[in-house]
Design an enzyme around this catalytic site. Sequence first.
Site, PDB file in Angstrom:
ATOM      1  N   GLY A  16      24.675  20.879  16.303  1.00 50.47           N
ATOM      2  CA  GLY A  16      23.345  20.575  16.830  1.00 50.47           C
ATOM      3  C   GLY A  16      23.197  20.705  18.336  1.00 50.47           C
ATOM      4  N   ARG A  95      21.600  26.984   5.303  1.00 47.29           N
ATOM      5  CA  ARG A  95      21.099  27.234   3.948  1.00 47.29           C
ATOM      6  C   ARG A  95      20.131  28.410   3.982  1.00 47.29           C
ATOM      7  NH1 ARG A  95      24.395  25.603   0.752  1.00 47.29           N
ATOM      8  NH2 ARG A  95      22.905  25.865  -0.941  1.00 47.29           N
ATOM      9  N   LEU A  97      16.827  30.082   2.864  1.00 51.43           N
ATOM     10  CA  LEU A  97      15.539  29.549   2.417  1.00 51.43           C
ATOM     11  C   LEU A  97      14.857  30.552   1.483  1.00 51.43           C
ATOM     12  CD1 LEU A  97      14.471  28.184   5.909  1.00 51.43           C
ATOM     13  CD2 LEU A  97      15.051  26.780   3.915  1.00 51.43           C
ATOM     14  N   ASN A 111      14.214  30.857  14.363  1.00 53.12           N
ATOM     15  CA  ASN A 111      15.669  30.692  14.188  1.00 53.12           C
ATOM     16  C   ASN A 111      16.359  31.228  15.434  1.00 53.12           C
ATOM     17  OD1 ASN A 111      18.182  30.227  12.828  1.00 53.12           O
ATOM     18  ND2 ASN A 111      18.313  32.432  12.428  1.00 53.12           N
ATOM     19  N   HIS A 113      20.004  33.028  16.597  1.00 54.74           N
ATOM     20  CA  HIS A 113      21.153  33.726  16.015  1.00 54.74           C
ATOM     21  C   HIS A 113      22.072  34.193  17.144  1.00 54.74           C
ATOM     22  CE1 HIS A 113      23.369  35.964  13.013  1.00 54.74           C
ATOM     23  NE2 HIS A 113      23.411  36.965  13.875  1.00 54.74           N
TER      24      HIS A 113
HETATM   25  C1  GRF Z   1      24.539  28.732  17.064  1.00 55.14           C
HETATM   26  O1  GRF Z   1      25.429  29.689  17.554  1.00 55.14           O
HETATM   27  C2  GRF Z   1      23.318  29.394  16.478  1.00 55.14           C
HETATM   28  O2  GRF Z   1      22.969  30.582  17.115  1.00 55.14           O
HETATM   29  C3  GRF Z   1      23.751  29.683  15.065  1.00 55.14           C
HETATM   30  O3  GRF Z   1      24.556  28.600  14.698  1.00 55.14           O
HETATM   31  C4  GRF Z   1      25.105  27.990  15.865  1.00 55.14           C
HETATM   32  C5  GRF Z   1      24.676  26.557  15.828  1.00 55.14           C
HETATM   33  O4  GRF Z   1      25.249  25.801  16.864  1.00 55.14           O
HETATM   34  N1  GRF Z   1      22.601  29.881  14.211  1.00 55.14           N
HETATM   35  P1  GRF Z   1      24.649  24.386  17.204  1.00 55.14           P
HETATM   36  O5  GRF Z   1      24.693  23.581  15.898  1.00 55.14           O
HETATM   37  O6  GRF Z   1      23.250  24.568  17.679  1.00 55.14           O
HETATM   38  O7  GRF Z   1      25.556  23.810  18.231  1.00 55.14           O
END
Ligand code: GRF
Length: 205
Positions: A16, A95, A97, A111, A113
């Site tokens: 998070g 998950r 969706l 989102n 990524h």
């Molecule tokens: C991040 O690298 C994000 O881009 C990917 O999952 C990771 C989550 O990290 N979707 P965090 O839980 O926000 O620290």
Amino acid sequence: MTMTRKRVGILISGRGSNMAALIEAAAAKDYPAEIVLVVSNCHDAKGLEFAKSKNITTAIVDHKKFASREAFEGELQKELAAANVEIVCLAGFMRILTDEFVKRWQGRILNIHPSLLPAFKGTDTHTRALKAGVKTHGATVHFVVPELDSGPIVLQAEVPVMAADDPETLAVRVINVEHRIYPEALRLLAEGKLKIAGEKVIVHD
Ligand code: GRF
């Protein structure tokens, strides 16, 4: 001037840190969104503690307790509706969706990524980027569409790949820019400055 802040729900599965970056950004008086809910599908998601420490409502919707994806999402949707959420941010939410859920939130769900999409969709992006020998890597905030890690791109940030990098050192460089661009992207969406035009996003005043 009074500002109506958009009500945001964040979905997480783990650490998070992006959630925390959004919460910190939204603490600023002039930020156009407020984080009203954090939902995790995992009981032990680290991010839940941080959200609670900031007095944000949290919920756990454990996918393992539901017979189908639809039933799981029905509960998720209930939580979002109960908190009057207007924008959903996926932040390390692991998950997939359904099309139905994604379409319901179309244009209101983001989102983040850890790659320069469309390169390296899916998981293990840093390992794969190093294997591919790219010189530049980075992160992308995009609108969510039914197809995984696709959807109109709102913001991207590049980082250099160094000769000495391993997946961990590269991940640190990338996560730092993630924490910058996710709050920026949410700000633009909450301010109503984003328009989806086919596969592109137009930023306007
Ligand atoms: C991040 O690298 C994000 O881009 C990917 O999952 C990771 C989550 O990290 N979707 P965090 O839980 O926000 O620290």
